[in-house]
Design an enzyme around this catalytic site. Sequence first.
Site, PDB file in Angstrom:
ATOM      1  N   CYS A   1      39.554  31.405  33.994  1.00  0.00           N
ATOM      2  CA  CYS A   1      38.996  32.582  33.334  1.00  0.00           C
ATOM      3  C   CYS A   1      39.427  33.797  34.150  1.00  0.00           C
ATOM      4  CB  CYS A   1      37.478  32.476  33.166  1.00  0.00           C
ATOM      5  SG  CYS A   1      36.488  32.494  34.677  1.00  0.00           S
TER       6      CYS A   1
ATOM      7  N   ASN B   1      36.671  33.692  37.795  1.00  0.00           N
ATOM      8  CA  ASN B   1      36.341  32.394  38.376  1.00  0.00           C
ATOM      9  C   ASN B   1      34.911  32.333  38.908  1.00  0.00           C
ATOM     10  OD1 ASN B   1      37.546  30.272  41.075  1.00  0.00           O
ATOM     11  ND2 ASN B   1      36.920  29.644  39.051  1.00  0.00           N
TER      12      ASN B   1
ATOM     13  N   CYS C   1      32.116  32.547  36.199  1.00  0.00           N
ATOM     14  CA  CYS C   1      31.248  32.226  35.057  1.00  0.00           C
ATOM     15  C   CYS C   1      31.777  31.036  34.260  1.00  0.00           C
ATOM     16  CB  CYS C   1      31.105  33.430  34.126  1.00  0.00           C
ATOM     17  SG  CYS C   1      30.256  34.850  34.852  1.00  0.00           S
ATOM     18  N   ARG C   2      32.772  31.290  33.422  1.00  0.00           N
ATOM     19  CA  ARG C   2      33.235  30.270  32.486  1.00  0.00           C
ATOM     20  C   ARG C   2      33.995  29.133  33.146  1.00  0.00           C
ATOM     21  NH1 ARG C   2      36.297  34.198  28.518  1.00  0.00           N
ATOM     22  NH2 ARG C   2      36.639  35.201  30.535  1.00  0.00           N
ATOM     23  N   SER C   3      34.983  29.440  33.975  1.00  0.00           N
ATOM     24  CA  SER C   3      35.797  28.351  34.532  1.00  0.00           C
ATOM     25  C   SER C   3      35.020  27.438  35.491  1.00  0.00           C
ATOM     26  CB  SER C   3      37.100  28.869  35.153  1.00  0.00           C
ATOM     27  OG  SER C   3      36.868  29.791  36.192  1.00  0.00           O
TER      28      SER C   3
ATOM     29  N   ASP D   1      32.686  35.214  26.912  1.00  0.00           N
ATOM     30  CA  ASP D   1      32.410  35.610  28.294  1.00  0.00           C
ATOM     31  C   ASP D   1      30.943  36.027  28.403  1.00  0.00           C
ATOM     32  OD1 ASP D   1      32.297  36.579  30.875  1.00  0.00           O
ATOM     33  OD2 ASP D   1      34.063  37.868  30.665  1.00  0.00           O
TER      34      ASP D   1
END
Length: 157
Positions: free
Chosen positions: A11, A14, A16-18, A126
């Site tokens: 993302c 690095n 939140c999402r990943s 996001d």
Amino acid sequence: MSHTASILFVCLGNICRSPLAEAAFRAAADEAGLPVHVDSVGTAGYHVGEPPDPRSIRTAAARGIDIRHYRGRQLAVSDYREFTHIFAMDHENLRNIEARAPEGATAEIALLLDLLPHREGDAVGDPYYGGDDGFERTWAEVSEAAQALVERLSGQG
């Protein structure tokens, strides 16, 4: 698959999402007994060395997964050969990953949600600027994709 898969989730920062995708995939692969190498990175260097967002940590912890030890890092040239698959969380990061790919890159590069028949071309939202509900939605998306990836890599999907 004859060799151990190595999966990289990407993302922007690095945090939140990943990291959530990494956690979801680790859990799904462990449950399936699938040997994998997995990591997560950001295309930007905003949070190198930092732990995930506290909301990501809480979201994973609610599923019994501790990601407090994860640390942000930025996408590196070596990642294109070290990993068999690089999954972007959204279109902008996908473009950045593809643009940075060095000569001889061997990793398969795709959007994470392309793994889901009903979500091809969709981005993982996001959650950074929202509340905990956004992190719950992100978890739902990345965990569904993680399960699909485990099934694909183990020859079930």
